[in-house]
Design an enzyme around this catalytic site. Structure first.
Site, PDB file in Angstrom:
ATOM      1  N   GLU A   1      -4.998   7.477   7.044  1.00  0.00           N
ATOM      2  CA  GLU A   1      -3.994   8.531   7.170  1.00  0.00           C
ATOM      3  C   GLU A   1      -4.506   9.786   6.470  1.00  0.00           C
ATOM      4  O   GLU A   1      -4.917   9.738   5.312  1.00  0.00           O
ATOM      5  CB  GLU A   1      -2.681   8.060   6.520  1.00  0.00           C
ATOM      6  CG  GLU A   1      -1.526   9.002   6.716  1.00  0.00           C
ATOM      7  CD  GLU A   1      -0.749   8.780   8.022  1.00  0.00           C
ATOM      8  OE1 GLU A   1      -1.192   7.968   8.868  1.00  0.00           O
ATOM      9  OE2 GLU A   1       0.299   9.431   8.183  1.00  0.00           O
TER      10      GLU A   1
ATOM     11  N   PHE B   1      -7.446   2.980   5.153  1.00  0.00           N
ATOM     12  CA  PHE B   1      -6.810   1.697   4.826  1.00  0.00           C
ATOM     13  C   PHE B   1      -7.316   0.526   5.655  1.00  0.00           C
ATOM     14  O   PHE B   1      -6.900  -0.601   5.448  1.00  0.00           O
ATOM     15  CB  PHE B   1      -5.282   1.802   4.884  1.00  0.00           C
ATOM     16  CG  PHE B   1      -4.727   2.437   6.141  1.00  0.00           C
ATOM     17  CD1 PHE B   1      -4.801   1.803   7.364  1.00  0.00           C
ATOM     18  CD2 PHE B   1      -4.108   3.679   6.059  1.00  0.00           C
ATOM     19  CE1 PHE B   1      -4.262   2.377   8.495  1.00  0.00           C
ATOM     20  CE2 PHE B   1      -3.581   4.274   7.201  1.00  0.00           C
ATOM     21  CZ  PHE B   1      -3.661   3.616   8.425  1.00  0.00           C
TER      22      PHE B   1
ATOM     23  N   ARG C   1      -2.257   9.845  11.486  1.00  0.00           N
ATOM     24  CA  ARG C   1      -3.145   8.688  11.587  1.00  0.00           C
ATOM     25  C   ARG C   1      -4.447   9.156  12.202  1.00  0.00           C
ATOM     26  O   ARG C   1      -4.450   9.787  13.258  1.00  0.00           O
ATOM     27  CB  ARG C   1      -2.454   7.667  12.511  1.00  0.00           C
ATOM     28  CG  ARG C   1      -3.203   6.393  12.742  1.00  0.00           C
ATOM     29  CD  ARG C   1      -2.914   5.431  11.616  1.00  0.00           C
ATOM     30  NE  ARG C   1      -3.438   4.109  11.874  1.00  0.00           N
ATOM     31  CZ  ARG C   1      -2.711   3.104  12.338  1.00  0.00           C
ATOM     32  NH1 ARG C   1      -1.446   3.289  12.651  1.00  0.00           N
ATOM     33  NH2 ARG C   1      -3.256   1.911  12.511  1.00  0.00           N
TER      34      ARG C   1
ATOM     35  N   LYS D   1       2.298   4.514   1.385  1.00  0.00           N
ATOM     36  CA  LYS D   1       2.443   5.040   2.738  1.00  0.00           C
ATOM     37  C   LYS D   1       2.385   6.559   2.646  1.00  0.00           C
ATOM     38  O   LYS D   1       3.265   7.191   2.057  1.00  0.00           O
ATOM     39  CB  LYS D   1       3.762   4.589   3.355  1.00  0.00           C
ATOM     40  CG  LYS D   1       3.914   5.042   4.790  1.00  0.00           C
ATOM     41  CD  LYS D   1       5.130   4.429   5.431  1.00  0.00           C
ATOM     42  CE  LYS D   1       5.203   4.635   6.930  1.00  0.00           C
ATOM     43  NZ  LYS D   1       5.023   5.971   7.413  1.00  0.00           N
TER      44      LYS D   1
ATOM     45  N   GLU E   1       0.838  -1.204   0.000  1.00  0.00           N
ATOM     46  CA  GLU E   1       0.000   0.000   0.000  1.00  0.00           C
ATOM     47  C   GLU E   1       0.864   1.241   0.000  1.00  0.00           C
ATOM     48  O   GLU E   1       1.973   1.224   0.527  1.00  0.00           O
ATOM     49  CB  GLU E   1      -0.886   0.033   1.261  1.00  0.00           C
ATOM     50  CG  GLU E   1      -2.084  -0.840   1.127  1.00  0.00           C
ATOM     51  CD  GLU E   1      -3.012  -0.739   2.335  1.00  0.00           C
ATOM     52  OE1 GLU E   1      -2.768   0.088   3.237  1.00  0.00           O
ATOM     53  OE2 GLU E   1      -3.974  -1.505   2.363  1.00  0.00           O
TER      54      GLU E   1
ATOM     55  N   ARG F   1       2.881  -3.504  17.936  1.00  0.00           N
ATOM     56  CA  ARG F   1       3.695  -3.780  16.761  1.00  0.00           C
ATOM     57  C   ARG F   1       3.859  -5.284  16.743  1.00  0.00           C
ATOM     58  O   ARG F   1       4.636  -5.837  17.502  1.00  0.00           O
ATOM     59  CB  ARG F   1       5.092  -3.175  16.928  1.00  0.00           C
ATOM     60  CG  ARG F   1       5.102  -1.694  16.897  1.00  0.00           C
ATOM     61  CD  ARG F   1       6.505  -1.117  16.983  1.00  0.00           C
ATOM     62  NE  ARG F   1       6.390   0.249  17.453  1.00  0.00           N
ATOM     63  CZ  ARG F   1       6.159   1.283  16.654  1.00  0.00           C
ATOM     64  NH1 ARG F   1       6.042   1.114  15.366  1.00  0.00           N
ATOM     65  NH2 ARG F   1       6.055   2.491  17.156  1.00  0.00           N
TER      66      ARG F   1
ATOM     67  N   LYS G   1       6.829  -1.373   7.237  1.00  0.00           N
ATOM     68  CA  LYS G   1       6.976  -0.164   6.422  1.00  0.00           C
ATOM     69  C   LYS G   1       8.310  -0.205   5.689  1.00  0.00           C
ATOM     70  O   LYS G   1       9.304  -0.686   6.229  1.00  0.00           O
ATOM     71  CB  LYS G   1       6.838   1.091   7.273  1.00  0.00           C
ATOM     72  CG  LYS G   1       7.778   1.162   8.419  1.00  0.00           C
ATOM     73  CD  LYS G   1       7.484   2.346   9.297  1.00  0.00           C
ATOM     74  CE  LYS G   1       8.180   2.167  10.632  1.00  0.00           C
ATOM     75  NZ  LYS G   1       7.807   3.105  11.637  1.00  0.00           N
TER      76      LYS G   1
ATOM     77  N   ARG H   1      -3.649   9.019  16.667  1.00  0.00           N
ATOM     78  CA  ARG H   1      -3.064   7.879  17.368  1.00  0.00           C
ATOM     79  C   ARG H   1      -2.520   8.267  18.737  1.00  0.00           C
ATOM     80  O   ARG H   1      -2.213   7.414  19.553  1.00  0.00           O
ATOM     81  CB  ARG H   1      -1.997   7.192  16.523  1.00  0.00           C
ATOM     82  CG  ARG H   1      -0.785   8.012  16.256  1.00  0.00           C
ATOM     83  CD  ARG H   1       0.113   7.273  15.330  1.00  0.00           C
ATOM     84  NE  ARG H   1       1.246   6.728  16.045  1.00  0.00           N
ATOM     85  CZ  ARG H   1       2.334   6.274  15.434  1.00  0.00           C
ATOM     86  NH1 ARG H   1       2.389   6.247  14.129  1.00  0.00           N
ATOM     87  NH2 ARG H   1       3.351   5.832  16.123  1.00  0.00           N
TER      88      ARG H   1
END
Ligand code: AMP
Length: 558
Positions: A295, A335, A251, A246, A244, A411, A417, A266
Site C-alpha cells: 500500500e 505486505f 494498493r 492498515k 498488520e 475475497r 479488515k 488494483r
C-alpha cells in the site's frame, strides 16, 4: 466473420435478462467466431482492448452527432432532434441508417475485423487534428453499416454497449463453449485479466488454460479483504493470525524483471510513470525477479499519513511529475510477495511469504518499508497494536491468516479488515436529478448504483444529496458544481429533470442502514446515504456488488 452476426447476437442479448440464456447466446457466438475469437470476446464486453488497457475512443455524443450527420447527409440539427426524441444515439443511428438505406447504393458488408480495427484506430488518434480524424474514420464506418449494425457500432464507440455481458457470463460461456471448468477460466483470468487471451487458451483446452502463468509487465488481480465486525472476531477467525497496520492509500503491485519495473494499481492501471521514486527504490531494494504487493500512502514532511485525496493527485498526474514528486512524498508499505526468482508463491503460506519478504527486501525506513506486522492471538496485544495504528493516523488493522496462500482476485477470507466505523460502500453514480432552489443549475441529487457482477449492469440502490457542499470550505470538500462538471460529459439520457450517466464515477458512501425497497432495481435502498469522498482509484467494475449489499443487509438483521 460478419459484423451482422455479432449485431444480431447483441440484439438477442438485449432481449433477455436471464443469465443462463445470455450465457448460451455468448457461447454460440464464441463457437462461430473462428480467427476473430479474441475480437469477438472484447467486443461482447463493449471494448476493443483487454480490461487493463485504459485506452478510450474519446468520442462523446457531440462528435457522434457530427459523424452521423456526415455519414447520412442529414443535418446535425435533425440528428440532434431525433436524438432528443429517442434519448439514445444507438437508436438514432439505426433510424438514420434505415432512412439512408432507401436512398444510397453504398454497399459493403462489414466484417468484425473491420469494425474492430477501425474502432482501435479511433482510440489511437492523438494530438492535433485527432478529432477530425476520429470523425472521418467513424463516418466512413457508419456509412457502410446496416441499421442494426449502426445501433451497436455507435454504442460501442460511445463505450455504452450495455448488453449485460461481464466477467460472470463470459467465464461461464467460455467454459461451456470449450468444455473447460469455470474455475479454471476464473483462475486464469485473475492471473491474466484478458478474456480475449483466456478464450483462445481455453479453446486449446484445460491444460493450456492452467498453464497461463504470470506475464511480467501485465497486471494481476489482487487478493481482497473482507470485513470483520470486531478485532476479537477477526482474531478468532484464524488459528494463527497476524495483525498488520492498515494504511489508507493505494494498493500497488510492483513487478520487477531485471532492470525493468512496472507498478500497477488494483484497478489494473499502470502507474509506473507516476512514481519514479518507487521505481528507483525497487531497482535498489528488491530482488532481481519478483512481484510484491503493498500500500502506497502520501506522507507529510514529518512522515504522518495524509488523506487519500492527496495521494490521488500523484496517481492522476500525467505531466510535470518531478514537481509533484517533491511536493507530495509517498511511502510504500510492502505486505506480501507473490513471485520470487522463478517461483509463484500462491500456495506458500503467508507465514513463509512474510519471511521471504523480510529476507528479500532492503528497506528504506519511512520510504520503502514493510507493513508493520505482529503475530499474536492475544486480544490485549492486538488491541494495543490497533490503538497504536490509529494514533499514528493509519486506518485500522488487517488481520491475516498466517497459514493461508495468496488467492488473486478474490475475497476468500484470508484477510479481515478491522476499522472503527461502519463499513462504507463504494457505489457508482448512474444518474441524477437537477436541483432546485440553491442547487438550481446543478445536479442536486444523485442516483447510486451497485454492480451486478454477472451482467456488469449497475442497479439502483439509493439517492445521494447529503455530504456534498454548496460552497467549498476546505480542500477536501466536493461541491455540487464540481460534481456536475465531472458528470456532465457522461450524460447518456435525459428525460424531464432526470439524467442517466455512463457508469464511471465511483463514490464512497456512508449510510445508516440498508432497507429492502421495491422502488430501486437492486431491491435495496440505503437509508440516509452520505457522501464521503470520490474514489478515483476504483473502477466501476470494482464498486460494491448487489451480493455484498445483500450480505450486509442480512448481517444487519442478525
Ligand atoms: P478496503 O479497500 O477497505 O476493502 O481495504 C482493503 C485494502 O486495504 C487493500 O486492498 C489494501 O489496498 C489496503 N491495505 C492497507 N494496508 C494493508 C495491509 N497491511 N495488508 C493488506 N491490505 C492493506
Amino acid at each position: 466473420m460478419l459484423y451482422r452476426e455479432l449485431a444480431e447476437t447483441y440484439e438477442k442479448l438485449e432481449a433477455t435478462t436471464k443469465k443462463l440464456e445470455k450465457t448460451e447466446i455468448v457461447k454460440d457466438i464464441l463457437l462461430k467466431s473462428g480467427n476473430e475469437l479474441r475480437m469477438v470476446v472484447y467486443l461482447l464486453a463493449g471494448r476493443v482492448f483487454p480490461i487493463w488497457d485504459k485506452k478510450e475512443t474519446g468520442v462523446a455524443s457531440n462528435l457522434m452527432i457530427k459523424a452521423l450527420s456526415k455519414s447520412t447527409g442529414i443535418s446535425e440539427g435533425t440528428v440532434t432532434e431525433i436524438f432528443r426524441e429517442t434519448g439514445d444515439l444507438g437508436k438514432t443511428a439505426e433510424l438514420l441508417a434505415s432512412k439512408r438505406k432507401q436512398k444510397t447504393l453504398l454497399t459493403k458488408t462489414l466484417t468484425v475485423r473491420e469494425v474492430f480495427e477501425t474502432i482501435r484506430k479511433i482510440c489511437y488518434q492523438e494530438g492535433s487534428g485527432s478529432q477530425e480524424r476520429k470523425l472521418s474514420l467513424l463516418a466512413r464506418l457508419l456509412s457502410f453499416a446496416e441499421p442494426l449494425e449502426a445501433r451497436y457500432i455507435v454504442r460501442t464507440v460511445l463505450e455504452e454497449l450495455r448488453v449485460g455481458v461481464a466477467e460472470g457470463i463470459l467465464r461461464d460461456a467460455i467454459s461451456l463453449a470449450f468444455n473447460v471448468r469455470p474455475e479454471t477460466v476464473e483462475s486464469a483470468w485473475f492471473l491474466n485479466p484478458d478474456f480475449g487471451e483466456i478464450a483462445e487458451l481455453a479453446r486449446k483446452g484445460e491444460e493450456a488454460l492452467k498453464n497461463v502463468g504470470i506475464k511480467f509487465g501485465r497486471p494481476i488481480m489482487v487478493l481482497l479483504a473482507e470485513k470483520a465486525r470486531s478485532l476479537e472476531e477477526a482474531l478468532n477467525a484464524y488459528e494463527n493470525p497476524a495483525v498488520e497496520m492498515k494504511y489508507d492509500g493505494a494498493r500497488i503491485i510492483i513487478e520487477k524483471d531485471g532492470d525493468k519495473i512496472w507498478l500497477f494499481t488494483r484497478r489494473l492501471e499502470n502507474v509506473t510513470e507516476q512514481f519514479p521514486e518507487l521505481v528507483e527504490y525497487s531497482k535498489k531494494c528488491l530482488p532481481e525477479r519478483c512481484i510484491v504487493d503493498g500500500e502506497c500512502i502520501a506522507v507529510s514532511e514529518s512522515g504522518r499519513p495524509l488523506p487519500f485525496q492527496v495521494l490521488s493527485q500523484r496517481i492522476q498526474r500525467k505531466y510535470g511529475i518531478d514537481e509533484v514528486v517533491k511536493k507530495i512524498p509517498v511511502q510504500m508499505n510492502l505486505f506480501d510477495i507473490i513471485y520470487l526468482g522463478d517461483e509463484l508463491l500462491f500456495e506458500t503460506p503467508f507465514r513463509k511469504r512474510r519471511e521471504l519478504l523480510e529476507k528479500a527486501v532492503k528497506t528504506i525506513p519511512g520510504k520503502f518499508q514493510l507493513a508493520e506486522h505482529l503475530r499474536t492471538k492475544d486480544l490485549k496485544k492486538a488491541e494495543e497494536f490497533y490503538r497504536k495504528s490509529l494514533e499514528l493516523g493509519e486506518e485500522g488493522v488487517m488481520v491475516k491468516n498466517l497459514d493461508a496462500g495468496y488467492q488473486p482476485g478474490r475475497r476468500v477470507g484470508y484477510w479481515l479488515k478491522v476499522k472503527p466505523v461502519m463499513e462504507n460502500l463504494d457505489l457508482v453514480i448512474i444518474g441524477a436529478e437537477y436541483g432546485t432552489g440553491k442547487r438550481a443549475g446543478w445536479f442536486g441529487s444523485f442516483i447510486l448504483g451497485c454492480r451486478d457482477p454477472d451482467t456488469g449492469e449497475f442497479l439502483e440502490c439509493g439517492m445521494l444529496g447529503t455530504g456534498i457542499k454548496e460552497k467549498k470550505t476546505s480542500d477536501t470538500d466536493i461541491t455540487f458544481e464540481e460534481l456536475t462538471e465531472l458528470l456532465k460529459p457522461l450524460v447518456v439520457e435525459e428525460k424531464d429533470r432526470t439524467v442517466r450517466f455512463k457508469p464511471k464515477i465511483v463514490v464512497e458512501v456512508a449510510y445508516e442502514e440498508i432497507q429492502k425497497s421495491p422502488n430501486y432495481s437492486s431491491g435495496f435502498a440505503l437509508r440516509f446515504p452520505r457522501f464521503v469522498r470520490l474514489r478515483p482509484d476504483k473502477s466501476p467494475e470494482e464498486a460494491d456488488t448487489i451480493e455484498r449489499i445483500s450480505r450486509l443487509y442480512e448481517s444487519q438483521r442478525k
